[in-house]
Design a protein around this motif. Structure first.
Motif, PDB file in Angstrom:
ATOM      1  N   ALA A 167      29.139  30.285  15.668  1.00 26.19           N
ATOM      2  CA  ALA A 167      28.312  31.386  15.162  1.00 26.19           C
ATOM      3  C   ALA A 167      28.558  31.617  13.684  1.00 26.19           C
ATOM      4  O   ALA A 167      27.638  31.967  12.930  1.00 26.19           O
ATOM      5  N   GLN A 168      29.808  31.419  13.240  1.00 24.44           N
ATOM      6  CA  GLN A 168      30.131  31.607  11.829  1.00 24.44           C
ATOM      7  C   GLN A 168      29.393  30.618  10.948  1.00 24.44           C
ATOM      8  O   GLN A 168      29.087  30.920   9.795  1.00 24.44           O
ATOM      9  N   VAL A 169      29.110  29.427  11.478  1.00 22.48           N
ATOM     10  CA  VAL A 169      28.446  28.382  10.702  1.00 22.48           C
ATOM     11  C   VAL A 169      26.935  28.414  10.903  1.00 22.48           C
ATOM     12  O   VAL A 169      26.165  28.328   9.939  1.00 22.48           O
ATOM     13  N   SER A 170      26.501  28.558  12.145  1.00 20.99           N
ATOM     14  CA  SER A 170      25.070  28.481  12.440  1.00 20.99           C
ATOM     15  C   SER A 170      24.304  29.669  11.867  1.00 20.99           C
ATOM     16  O   SER A 170      23.159  29.532  11.423  1.00 20.99           O
ATOM     17  N   GLY A 171      24.945  30.842  11.906  1.00 24.77           N
ATOM     18  CA  GLY A 171      24.285  32.037  11.382  1.00 24.77           C
ATOM     19  C   GLY A 171      23.156  32.554  12.240  1.00 24.77           C
ATOM     20  O   GLY A 171      22.434  33.465  11.822  1.00 24.77           O
ATOM     21  N   VAL A 172      22.973  32.009  13.443  1.00 25.54           N
ATOM     22  CA  VAL A 172      21.877  32.462  14.306  1.00 25.54           C
ATOM     23  C   VAL A 172      22.436  33.355  15.405  1.00 25.54           C
ATOM     24  O   VAL A 172      23.606  33.248  15.783  1.00 25.54           O
ATOM     25  N   GLU A 173      21.586  34.220  15.919  1.00 25.80           N
ATOM     26  CA  GLU A 173      21.974  35.106  17.009  1.00 25.80           C
ATOM     27  C   GLU A 173      21.581  34.468  18.334  1.00 25.80           C
ATOM     28  O   GLU A 173      20.428  34.069  18.527  1.00 25.80           O
ATOM     29  N   SER A 228       9.916  30.763  13.432  1.00 24.86           N
ATOM     30  CA  SER A 228      10.950  30.817  12.399  1.00 24.86           C
ATOM     31  C   SER A 228      12.323  30.832  13.038  1.00 24.86           C
ATOM     32  O   SER A 228      12.456  31.053  14.253  1.00 24.86           O
ATOM     33  N   VAL A 229      13.326  30.587  12.219  1.00 23.93           N
ATOM     34  CA  VAL A 229      14.714  30.615  12.696  1.00 23.93           C
ATOM     35  C   VAL A 229      15.061  31.989  13.228  1.00 23.93           C
ATOM     36  O   VAL A 229      15.736  32.141  14.247  1.00 23.93           O
ATOM     37  N   ARG A 230      14.575  33.028  12.553  1.00 20.37           N
ATOM     38  CA  ARG A 230      14.924  34.393  12.931  1.00 20.37           C
ATOM     39  C   ARG A 230      14.313  34.793  14.275  1.00 20.37           C
ATOM     40  O   ARG A 230      14.933  35.499  15.075  1.00 20.37           O
TER      41      ARG A 230
END
Length: 657
Positions: A242-248, A406-408
């Motif tokens: 999670a620290q690297v991917s940045g996605v929820e 989108s990624v978000r």
């Protein structure tokens, strides 16, 4: 010792406020490390050497006496009073025997109750008249009731455990251990030992303990601080990626999809996808400097790009090197024309607008999350990158039914985050730590192993697990395979088979499942004198299960009510109706509330003095297939330290007959 540190006056010893802040922080950390734990005695053993360690025995030098404890303790003059258990002089406390006394004449063990010294026991290792007997204090310490979080085992480490604990930093060790063999404790004490023996190196590179879930990490979090080690990070694999991917992570995969996303073949698909962004040039590059124009032909640009591809370095590093390579080609032409450019000219050419534009076209930046999003959303792109790696049915399994815009907005799963972590490492190298401890490793997928391996590429690892307790669809089949995915194929596999936690009758009953879930494993042999309390009890409802918990709560220690996840709400309602308070996994037991309601999916790694296991058949049926269900049942059957009651209204699985 703590008071001495608290009394330090640093007002006139630092050159500036920055140094003062740093030194003040170090002093605060030292004070924390010297915290007094009232129920944790500083020493637990004594060694009387026949000769002074390191002395020439031919000279007839007298022996020395050492007290062995959790921490090094010195008096006001700096003379040692207690020797740290990790020091070389302490090693015979764990390994000396009558066959090999290691120059120890007497080994004394101390027994404590509530932090007060209540007993001691002597072993005269060189006295032929004294018969070899099992240590009763050691047995009592092993069988002591468990209340609250996990505690250290420095007083009870066995010789085979000590060998693993004191293994060097350079190699990776994999420990296969059944329930109650102490593999988790061995891993944590190995961290403490390595921090003692290689403190300077690990202070620079760092250490990390990885557990299966937050409940487990909360359960073990007090072990290292009790040994004075405060700087060890703890995390789950999901935390790391999670620290690297940045996605929820908001979505969940079907088992078959998760299994495929965790397959090691996905690493090759991602590697191809990242490199697919590179475009070979078709036009020459013209760089204008002042009144001169310097032309680099397309074939030469192609040679530069192909050379970087052939080196197979990370995408981001190659992208940073490309403008310098192009600039060098321009400088060669300048020199051929009689000019004498230096490094400043090369840097200026590398920053030239034309060069920047060429780099952007030939080697564009890659966003790892957007790359994975495209793979999972674009059938044509996925087909191109997975050709020859995944078949058509597998590619369909990967594609999202509703592609995200989108990624978000995407509903990422935990397995997706691991794929993003892999892609991120292909672009930019993941920082490596000095040592990583990976617990309950049998449940990791090959891609998760790779994610952990990236965190210790230049360091080493301690891998802990039990193949019989693998409960994921991608559970590890062999430790050699796991070490290969971790990037540590040279790792040594050690097996612990002596059980110290689970009573004889309980582990014997649970071992009936081994031929069905892990035929090649050696069953755990309990070394406990107390066979434990064990009962199989037919019941006719949740109220009877609550009554069984009430009976066990009359004893000293913690009680765990373990049940299939689907049964937890029913049992929670029954407990509340009966006025019985209970905790969730990971919450610390107290004198007033000693019962924990544990979903079977979270039971792994936890332990309780007494366990009520509700409906074994429901535990098995709660998993996607019978073998996984039987492995989950094996886990739940082996959480008890002193006693187990199995309650059931439906028939027990036939494998337990």
């Amino acid at each position: 010792m703590r008071e001495d540190v608290e009394a330090l006056d640093i007002r006139d010893v630092t050159a500036n406020w920055v140094n003062a802040e740093v030194l003040s922080h170090q002093i605060d950390e030292r004070i924390k490390a010297l915290a007094d734990l009232s129920d944790t005695p500083l020493f637990f053993g004594r060694l009387d050497y026949l000769h002074a360690p390191g002395a020439d025995r031919a000279e007839g030098a007298g022996g020395e006496r050492f007290y062995i404890g959790r921490r090094h303790v010195h008096d006001a003059d700096g003379d040692p009073m207690v020797i740290d258990w990790r020091a070389p002089v302490s090693q015979p406390f764990y390994r000396a025997s009558r066959k090999d006394p290691m120059d120890v004449g007497l080994r004394r063990r101390f027994g404590y109750t509530g932090g007060e010294l209540t007993a001691y026991e002597d072993e005269h290792l060189t006295d032929p008249a004294e018969a070899e007997t099992a240590s009763r204090l050691l047995q009592q310490e092993i069988e002591k009731p468990r209340v609250g979080p996990m505690r250290d085992i420095v007083a009870t480490i066995q010789p085979e455990q000590d060998e693993i604990v004191r293994a060097g930093l350079g190699g990776t060790v994999c420990v296969q251990g059944g329930p109650g063999t102490g593999k988790t404790a061995v891993g944590l004490h190995r961290v403490a030992y390595l921090l003692y023996a290689y403190r300077d190196r690990l202070a620079r590179t760092g250490t990390l303990v990885i557990g299966p879930n937050r409940s487990f990490l909360h359960y073990i979090e007090q072990v290292l601080p009790a040994l004075g080690e405060l700087e060890v990070r703890q995390a789950t694999v999901d935390d790391l990626v999670a620290q690297v991917s940045g996605v929820e992570v908001r979505g969940a995969d079907e088992p078959a999809t998760a299994l495929l996303k965790g397959d090691a073949r996905m690493a090759e698909v991602l590697r191809r996808a990242v490199r697919s962004h590179v475009t070979l040039p078709t036009e020459p590059l013209v760089v204008v400097r002042g009144s001169r124009r310097w032309r680099v032909p397309a074939y030469e640009l192609e040679e530069i790009v192909r050379e970087l591809l052939d080196r197979d370095i990370r995408y981001g590093a190659a992208r940073e090197a490309l403008p310098q390579r192009i600039a060098h080609a321009v400088l060669v032409r300048m020199e051929q024309a009689g000019e004498a450019p230096d490094d400043r000219v090369q840097d200026a050419v590398a920053r030239n607008a034309a060069v920047k534009a060429a780099v952007k076209a030939l080697w564009p930046p890659v966003d790892p999350a957007k790359l994975v999003l495209r793979l999972l959303s674009d059938p044509e792109f996925l087909a191109g990158q997975a050709d020859g790696v995944l078949d058509e049915d597998e590619r369909k399994l990967l594609l999202w039914a509703r592609p995200a815009r989108s990624v978000r907005s995407a509903k990422w799963s935990a397995a997706d985050a691991v794929l993003i972590d892999e892609a991120a490492d292909l672009v930019r190298r993941t920082p490596s730590l000095g040592h990583v401890v990976l617990d309950e490793a049998q449940d990791l997928s090959p891609m998760q192993y790779r994610a952990v391996g990236r965190r210790c590429t230049t360091g080493s690892a301690t891998v802990l697990g039990d193949l019989a307790q693998g409960t994921t669809p991608w559970a590890t089949r062999s430790w050699q395979e796991a070490l290969r995915h971790l990037g540590k194929p040279e790792g040594v596999v050690e097996e612990l088979t002596a059980g110290f936690r689970v009573p004889t009758d309980v582990i014997g009953y649970a071992s009936r499942l081994l031929p069905h879930i892990a035929p090649g494993l050696t069953p755990v042999a309990s070394v406990r004198e107390n066979p434990g309390f064990f009962e199989i009890r037919p019941v006719d409802g949740a109220e009877a299960v609550v009554a069984a918990c009430g009976e066990l709560l009359r004893n000293e220690g913690s009680v765990g009510l373990v049940a299939a996840d689907a049964r937890v709400p029913v049992l929670a309602e029954a407990l509340s109706a009966a006025g019985v308070g209970y905790l969730a996994p990971g919450e610390e037991t107290t004198a007033r509330t000693r019962l924990t309601l544990v979903p079977a999916s979270l039971a792994k790694g936890l332990e309780y003095d007494y366990v009520v296991l509700d409906e074994p058949r429901a535990v098995v049926d709660g998993e996607p297939d019978e073998r996984t269900g039987l492995r989950r049942l094996y886990v739940t059957l082996t959480r008890a330290v002193s006693g187990l009651v199995v309650t059931h209204a439906t028939a027990l699985p036939e494998q337990l007959a």
